[in-house]
Write a protein that holds these residues in place. Structure first.
Motif, PDB file in Angstrom:
ATOM      1  N   LYS A  61       1.410   7.732  -2.052  1.00  0.00           N
ATOM      2  CA  LYS A  61       0.831   6.956  -3.135  1.00  0.00           C
ATOM      3  C   LYS A  61      -0.592   7.413  -3.428  1.00  0.00           C
ATOM      4  CE  LYS A  61       3.500   2.670  -2.441  1.00  0.00           C
ATOM      5  NZ  LYS A  61       4.524   3.230  -1.553  1.00  0.00           N
ATOM      6  N   GLU A  88      -5.504   4.848  -5.957  1.00  0.00           N
ATOM      7  CA  GLU A  88      -5.494   3.627  -6.765  1.00  0.00           C
ATOM      8  C   GLU A  88      -4.323   2.726  -6.387  1.00  0.00           C
ATOM      9  OE1 GLU A  88      -4.496   2.882 -11.342  1.00  0.00           O
ATOM     10  OE2 GLU A  88      -6.577   3.573 -11.055  1.00  0.00           O
ATOM     11  N   GLN A  89      -3.136   3.294  -6.216  1.00  0.00           N
ATOM     12  CA  GLN A  89      -1.979   2.494  -5.815  1.00  0.00           C
ATOM     13  C   GLN A  89      -2.205   1.834  -4.455  1.00  0.00           C
ATOM     14  OE1 GLN A  89       0.888   5.766  -6.250  1.00  0.00           O
ATOM     15  NE2 GLN A  89       2.055   4.495  -7.684  1.00  0.00           N
ATOM     16  N   CYS A  90      -2.772   2.598  -3.532  1.00  0.00           N
ATOM     17  CA  CYS A  90      -3.018   2.069  -2.184  1.00  0.00           C
ATOM     18  C   CYS A  90      -4.012   0.918  -2.222  1.00  0.00           C
ATOM     19  CB  CYS A  90      -3.540   3.179  -1.271  1.00  0.00           C
ATOM     20  SG  CYS A  90      -2.354   4.519  -0.953  1.00  0.00           S
ATOM     21  N   HIS A 110      -5.008  -0.880  -4.816  1.00  0.00           N
ATOM     22  CA  HIS A 110      -4.527  -2.019  -5.600  1.00  0.00           C
ATOM     23  C   HIS A 110      -3.566  -2.876  -4.782  1.00  0.00           C
ATOM     24  CE1 HIS A 110      -5.557  -0.757 -10.005  1.00  0.00           C
ATOM     25  NE2 HIS A 110      -6.596  -0.675  -9.183  1.00  0.00           N
TER      26      HIS A 110
END
Length: 441
Positions: free
Chosen positions: A282, A285-287, A289
């Motif tokens: 990931k 940003e995904q982590c 968020h």
């Protein structure tokens, strides 16, 4: 001569005192970093917010999913024999714990036994364990020691089901095949005995994290919880023994806002729980968020890595975790020790609160400008600022406040607005409102 003897005695006494002090220091360092009582431990866990999940075992030799690939990609007979080739010579427990610390994680949950029944410790209840592999080292003992040395709280994931054990009623792919002969009561005692063994060998622990309670109802599941609490009364237990436990566990998605019962999202940093070659990791940003949205929903974030068959964690996974840690060094005060709210998650992002501070986490960047309408929560907002600096406008209205700033103030990943209130933000715990949506202007 007399003076020499006196000097030697004095030196010996000083040496013994230093040794005693060193022993006391080592003993203190080995104490758990979390409270013993159940209620205090639960609050510590909620304050921690961020933990490392680790799924690992002989299946890493194949790069397929742990447990679930037994009887699917890999035949049952081959899967059950993988441990005879399992020799993770690069395993270093201290390195694992150091990676978790660098990520800003406060606790680790490691797979003692997955659904495949393989045991990652020196258990006396089955030979199907790591001491009968070529590696022949008790990785859980080494991990427990490393956690104590580095002040990391530790818990263990332990499957409620066991498709390898002859007494468990189900086997085959995903437990889809019923055994002709089984004994669920005898298996339950096996599960309890191993759980107690783990706590006695490696505890005190933060949590026992069970999973997939096939053939277990709430009564049978609660009997497991009751047994382990005779050994460690304050231990936390999740909701996957068949009984309710202490907290809910949304998997691979962020839970809804819930401040009436603790919860913890468990999610993989890549696509698979166990290691697989070239798995997709990931984005940062995904982590982040995932972590921020969990905290904003009043939940924890248990983030999984899958070490390789040699015992090393993938470099790209390590790099991503360290990036998360760098972000937390700067903004961790808006996550650690906070509670979700007082504004429920909305299209603009989430809020967290602590003492007389409320943090608005603006997670969208596709905006020409930001205007957030905040309803009255019974507290006066004394000041408003962008944590990274910049121009922001706070306006009082008849029904609450508005917060406005231009698009040039938006930051990558997360833009944080800090509000100072005239009282404890937790006093608004019974006044949770949806804010209005972000507006482009």
């Amino acid at each position: 001569m007399h003076d020499t003897k006196m000097k030697l005695r004095l030196l010996a006494a000083l040496f013994l005192a230093a040794a005693a002090l060193s022993a006391c220091s080592r003993k203190d360092a080995a104490k758990p970093v979390f409270p013993e009582s159940h209620s205090e431990k639960l609050e510590w866990w909620k304050d921690a917010r961020f933990g490392m999940f680790i799924h690992w075992g002989p299946v890493s030799l194949k790069g397929t999913e742990i447990g679930w690939s037994r009887g699917r990609e890999i035949s049952v007979s081959e899967y059950d024999s993988l441990y005879l080739k399992f020799n993770p010579v690069k395993f270093n427990a201290r390195e694992w714990v150091s990676i978790a610390r660098a990520a800003g994680m406060k606790y680790i949950v490691f797979t003692s036994k997955h659904h495949d029944g393989f045991c990652n410790w020196d258990t006396k209840y089955t030979d199907y364990n790591i001491m009968h592999s070529p590696f022949c080292r008790d990785v859980m003992k080494e991990l427990a020691e490393a956690c104590r040395e580095q002040g990391m709280a530790l818990g263990f994931y332990h499957s409620t089901c066991d498709w390898h054990h002859p007494d468990f009623p189900l086997t085959g792919q995903g437990g889809s095949v019923a055994r002709e002969v089984s004994n669920i009561d005898r298996y339950t005692e096996y599960l309890k005995n191993q759980s107690v063994e783990i706590i006695e060998k490696y505890g005190p622990l933060l949590v026992m994290w069970y999973d997939v309670p096939q053939c277990f109802d709430s009564i049978r599941g609660q009997s497991v919880i009751d047994r382990i609490r005779t050994v460690q009364p304050g231990i936390l237990v999740n909701n996957r023994t068949g009984a309710k436990g202490d907290f809910d566990t949304p998997e691979q998605y962020i839970g809804d806002f819930q401040d009436t019962r603790p919860w913890e999202t468990c999610m993989t940093i890549a696509d698979q729980w166990a290691w697989k070659p070239d798995d997709r990791v990931k984005s940062l940003e995904q982590c982040l968020h995932g972590l921020i949205r969990s905290a904003g929903g009043d939940g924890n974030f248990l983030f999984n890595v899958g070490p390789k068959s040699d015992g090393k964690i993938e470099p790209l996974q390590v790099e991503r975790l360290k990036e998360m840690g760098q972000w937390l060094l700067k903004y961790g005060h808006t996550i650690y020790g906070t509670r979700g709210g007082p504004y429920k998650p909305d299209v603009w992002g989430v809020s967290t609160r602590k003492d007389n501070r409320i943090f608005l986490h603006i997670l969208r960047r596709d905006l020409e400008g930001v205007k957030i309408v905040l309803p009255d929560i019974g507290l006066k907002i004394l000041s408003c600022r962008l944590v990274d600096g910049g121009d922001v406008k706070l306006t009082s209205t008849e029904t609450g406040y508005t917060v406005e700033f231009s698009a040039r103030e938006l930051k990558p990943v997360n833009t944080i607005v800090e509000l100072e209130t005239d009282g404890n933000a937790m006093d608004a715990s019974q006044r949770l409102f949806y804010s209005h949506s972000v507006e482009n202007h």
